[in-house]
Design a protein around this motif. Structure first.
Motif, PDB file in Angstrom:
ATOM      1  N   PRO A 148       0.779  -1.242   0.000  1.00  0.00           N
ATOM      2  CA  PRO A 148       0.000   0.000   0.000  1.00  0.00           C
ATOM      3  C   PRO A 148       0.807   1.287   0.000  1.00  0.00           C
ATOM      4  O   PRO A 148       0.276   2.349  -0.354  1.00  0.00           O
ATOM      5  N   GLN A 149       2.087   1.226   0.350  1.00  0.00           N
ATOM      6  CA  GLN A 149       2.855   2.469   0.438  1.00  0.00           C
ATOM      7  C   GLN A 149       3.151   3.072  -0.933  1.00  0.00           C
ATOM      8  O   GLN A 149       3.438   4.265  -1.034  1.00  0.00           O
ATOM      9  N   TYR A 150       3.086   2.272  -2.008  1.00  0.00           N
ATOM     10  CA  TYR A 150       3.238   2.847  -3.348  1.00  0.00           C
ATOM     11  C   TYR A 150       2.181   3.933  -3.550  1.00  0.00           C
ATOM     12  O   TYR A 150       2.472   5.052  -3.989  1.00  0.00           O
ATOM     13  N   LYS A 151       0.964   3.561  -3.249  1.00  0.00           N
ATOM     14  CA  LYS A 151      -0.168   4.475  -3.437  1.00  0.00           C
ATOM     15  C   LYS A 151      -0.112   5.627  -2.441  1.00  0.00           C
ATOM     16  O   LYS A 151      -0.340   6.786  -2.803  1.00  0.00           O
ATOM     17  N   HIS A 152       0.211   5.300  -1.214  1.00  0.00           N
ATOM     18  CA  HIS A 152       0.215   6.301  -0.142  1.00  0.00           C
ATOM     19  C   HIS A 152       1.156   7.461  -0.456  1.00  0.00           C
ATOM     20  O   HIS A 152       0.752   8.636  -0.420  1.00  0.00           O
ATOM     21  N   TYR A 153       2.398   7.148  -0.792  1.00  0.00           N
ATOM     22  CA  TYR A 153       3.375   8.208  -1.038  1.00  0.00           C
ATOM     23  C   TYR A 153       3.103   8.938  -2.349  1.00  0.00           C
ATOM     24  O   TYR A 153       3.385  10.138  -2.468  1.00  0.00           O
ATOM     25  N   ALA A 154       2.549   8.222  -3.336  1.00  0.00           N
ATOM     26  CA  ALA A 154       2.217   8.878  -4.603  1.00  0.00           C
ATOM     27  C   ALA A 154       1.097   9.897  -4.404  1.00  0.00           C
ATOM     28  O   ALA A 154       1.129  11.004  -4.966  1.00  0.00           O
ATOM     29  N   LEU A 155       0.112   9.534  -3.587  1.00  0.00           N
ATOM     30  CA  LEU A 155      -0.995  10.455  -3.318  1.00  0.00           C
ATOM     31  C   LEU A 155      -0.507  11.713  -2.608  1.00  0.00           C
ATOM     32  O   LEU A 155      -0.989  12.823  -2.873  1.00  0.00           O
ATOM     33  N   ILE A 156       0.439  11.550  -1.706  1.00  0.00           N
ATOM     34  CA  ILE A 156       0.978  12.713  -0.985  1.00  0.00           C
ATOM     35  C   ILE A 156       1.575  13.728  -1.958  1.00  0.00           C
ATOM     36  O   ILE A 156       1.491  14.938  -1.746  1.00  0.00           O
ATOM     37  N   GLU A 157       2.166  13.231  -3.053  1.00  0.00           N
ATOM     38  CA  GLU A 157       2.770  14.125  -4.052  1.00  0.00           C
ATOM     39  C   GLU A 157       1.756  14.647  -5.064  1.00  0.00           C
ATOM     40  O   GLU A 157       2.122  15.385  -5.987  1.00  0.00           O
ATOM     41  N   GLY A 158       0.483  14.257  -4.901  1.00  0.00           N
ATOM     42  CA  GLY A 158      -0.560  14.772  -5.785  1.00  0.00           C
ATOM     43  C   GLY A 158      -0.744  13.989  -7.062  1.00  0.00           C
ATOM     44  O   GLY A 158      -1.394  14.467  -8.004  1.00  0.00           O
ATOM     45  N   ALA A 159      -0.202  12.779  -7.120  1.00  0.00           N
ATOM     46  CA  ALA A 159      -0.281  11.981  -8.346  1.00  0.00           C
ATOM     47  C   ALA A 159      -1.648  11.313  -8.486  1.00  0.00           C
ATOM     48  O   ALA A 159      -2.358  11.065  -7.510  1.00  0.00           O
ATOM     49  N   GLU A 160      -1.983  10.996  -9.728  1.00  0.00           N
ATOM     50  CA  GLU A 160      -3.193  10.232 -10.040  1.00  0.00           C
ATOM     51  C   GLU A 160      -2.823   8.757  -9.996  1.00  0.00           C
ATOM     52  O   GLU A 160      -1.802   8.341 -10.534  1.00  0.00           O
ATOM     53  N   ILE A 161      -3.666   7.943  -9.357  1.00  0.00           N
ATOM     54  CA  ILE A 161      -3.383   6.522  -9.175  1.00  0.00           C
ATOM     55  C   ILE A 161      -4.246   5.700 -10.130  1.00  0.00           C
ATOM     56  O   ILE A 161      -5.470   5.809 -10.128  1.00  0.00           O
ATOM     57  N   ILE A 162      -3.592   4.891 -10.951  1.00  0.00           N
ATOM     58  CA  ILE A 162      -4.293   3.942 -11.808  1.00  0.00           C
ATOM     59  C   ILE A 162      -4.037   2.547 -11.256  1.00  0.00           C
ATOM     60  O   ILE A 162      -2.890   2.087 -11.221  1.00  0.00           O
ATOM     61  N   GLU A 163      -5.099   1.881 -10.811  1.00  0.00           N
ATOM     62  CA  GLU A 163      -4.973   0.554 -10.217  1.00  0.00           C
ATOM     63  C   GLU A 163      -5.707  -0.483 -11.069  1.00  0.00           C
ATOM     64  O   GLU A 163      -6.834  -0.243 -11.506  1.00  0.00           O
ATOM     65  N   HIS A 164      -5.067  -1.610 -11.269  1.00  0.00           N
ATOM     66  CA  HIS A 164      -5.664  -2.716 -12.002  1.00  0.00           C
ATOM     67  C   HIS A 164      -5.743  -3.928 -11.084  1.00  0.00           C
ATOM     68  O   HIS A 164      -4.718  -4.363 -10.547  1.00  0.00           O
ATOM     69  N   PRO A 165      -6.931  -4.488 -10.888  1.00  0.00           N
ATOM     70  CA  PRO A 165      -7.067  -5.661 -10.020  1.00  0.00           C
ATOM     71  C   PRO A 165      -6.179  -6.806 -10.495  1.00  0.00           C
ATOM     72  O   PRO A 165      -6.017  -7.027 -11.697  1.00  0.00           O
ATOM     73  N   LEU A 167      -8.403  -5.997   5.325  1.00  0.00           N
ATOM     74  CA  LEU A 167      -7.520  -4.834   5.463  1.00  0.00           C
ATOM     75  C   LEU A 167      -6.498  -4.761   4.338  1.00  0.00           C
ATOM     76  O   LEU A 167      -5.752  -3.783   4.247  1.00  0.00           O
ATOM     77  N   LEU A 168      -6.468  -5.777   3.484  1.00  0.00           N
ATOM     78  CA  LEU A 168      -5.470  -5.849   2.417  1.00  0.00           C
ATOM     79  C   LEU A 168      -6.071  -5.689   1.028  1.00  0.00           C
ATOM     80  O   LEU A 168      -5.345  -5.606   0.045  1.00  0.00           O
ATOM     81  N   GLY A 169      -7.398  -5.682   0.956  1.00  0.00           N
ATOM     82  CA  GLY A 169      -8.045  -5.503  -0.339  1.00  0.00           C
ATOM     83  C   GLY A 169      -8.603  -6.769  -0.948  1.00  0.00           C
ATOM     84  O   GLY A 169      -9.133  -6.736  -2.056  1.00  0.00           O
ATOM     85  N   ILE A 170      -8.500  -7.903  -0.245  1.00  0.00           N
ATOM     86  CA  ILE A 170      -9.085  -9.153  -0.738  1.00  0.00           C
ATOM     87  C   ILE A 170      -9.922  -9.758   0.387  1.00  0.00           C
ATOM     88  O   ILE A 170      -9.397 -10.435   1.277  1.00  0.00           O
TER      89      ILE A 170
END
Length: 364
Positions: free
Chosen positions: A116-133, A332-335
């Protein structure tokens, strides 16, 4: 005081329940923590000897260049010293990457669920998150990830083996992906569980660095090496990437104790082989047990197993924790309807098997 607006949408990291908390809450003496993918065999005895025989020097700043560890890893992995970056765990390097390469409006691509920290730190920098299941087997949907690359894509995150599913890329999949990925998009390959891979599953990522200078490989001493409490990891990349990351890296971001322990731990590959062999053996035994009670799981190349539960993962988590076993509920992990179980020592896993068998019998 006004913080970044995006921080209002984020939550601080919440660690799993600790052993002391469970002991006090349920009055248990026997507690086994299998929630954080730590090494149940501890760490190299040579590291222990280091701290028993050497007086610490805490009043002097650490080596900001991490010289001894840098040159050791450089020699052993056959990479240049300039291609190495060190952090307080590989997680800090993830933070450095986001801080160095992302601004508001940039895009990052990743599978979900993943670390989850990939998304967390990217969001802090204002990035758009593209997630694929993830695919049905828990693997990365690489074609879909490539298909969503745009002009503003800056980083693609790939975790192999993936946390929490445990699935790993093949060498052919990685090379095909890199050959198709635009050269101006940074591919961050997180190999935190590299040491648990079977030899034939090694994608030889380091051998691809010269051909693909947009690749960075992340590794850590927190898992197989058993140094989670000291917080040290490293990345291997083109020296231009490392130079960029060094501009945002804190000048003394890894401690002297962590550096010294990592040097000793990295030199003791016998301990790593012991850890690998024990994990492989106990993992197979646990998989066989799950099959015997009719439970399914994702195939894992790591030191954990994502187990499919007959009821919610939270229900299984609650039952296990009351019986002295701390795992991570999949909710808590997404599954949902899963639990992630770190593979512990054989004797502890046998006790947990009895607990899970009793749980299954109560459900029937």
């Amino acid at each position: 005081m006004r913080s970044k607006e995006v921080l209002k949408q984020l939550s601080p990291y919440k660690q799993g329940k600790q052993t002391k908390d469970i002991q006090e809450e349920f009055g248990l003496g026997y507690i086994v923590k299998l929630a954080s993918n730590e090494n149940p065999y501890g760490f190299s005895d040579k590291v222990k000897e280091l701290f028993l025989t050497n007086e610490p020097v805490f009043n002097i700043y650490p080596d900001g260049y991490t010289s001894e560890l840098r040159y050791l890893i450089s020699e052993k992995l056959n990479v240049s010293p300039e291609s190495l970056i060190f952090g307080s765990g590989s997680e800090e390097i993830i933070q450095m990457l986001c801080r160095s390469y992302l601004t508001v409006g940039d895009q990052v691509i990743m599978a979900t669920p993943t670390f989850p920290q990939y998304k967390h730190y990217a969001l802090i920098e204002g990035a758009e998150i593209i997630e694929h299941p993830v695919n049905e087997d828990g693997s990365h949907p690489l074609d879909k990830m490539l298909g969503s690359v745009q002009d503003n894509t800056k980083i693609i995150w790939i975790c192999t083996p993936n946390n929490p599913t445990g699935t790993a890329l093949s060498k052919e999949e990685l090379e095909d992906f890199l050959s198709k990925c635009p050269s101006d998009v940074l591919v961050a390959l997180d190999e935190a569980y590299f040491e648990f891979l079977q030899p034939e599953k090694n994608v030889n990522a380091l051998g691809l660095l010269k051909k693909y200078p947009n690749l960075i490989v992340l590794r850590t001493f927190s898992k197989a090496y058993g140094l989670a409490g000291l917080r040290i990891g490293y990345g291997i990349a083109d020296p231009l990437i490392v130079e960029t990351l060094d501009k945002v890296r804190g000048p003394f971001n890894t401690t002297s104790a962590a550096q010294q322990a990592a040097v000793i731990a990295f030199s003791d590959q016998d301990f790593i082989q012991h850890t690998y062999q024990e994990n492989k053996k106990v993992l197979k035994q646990f998989q066989a047990f799950l099959t015997s009670i009719g439970w399914d799981y994702y195939e894992s190349e790591a030191n954990f197993l994502l187990v499919k539960t007959p009821k919610s993962g939270m229900d299984a988590f609650d039952y296990l924790i009351k019986n002295g076993f701390i795992v991570r509920p999949g909710e808590l992990l997404g599954i949902p309807n899963t639990i992630r179980v770190t593979i512990g020592k054989a004797e502890d896993m046998k006790v947990m098997e009895t607990v899970l068998r009793n749980y299954q019998e109560q459900l029937n």
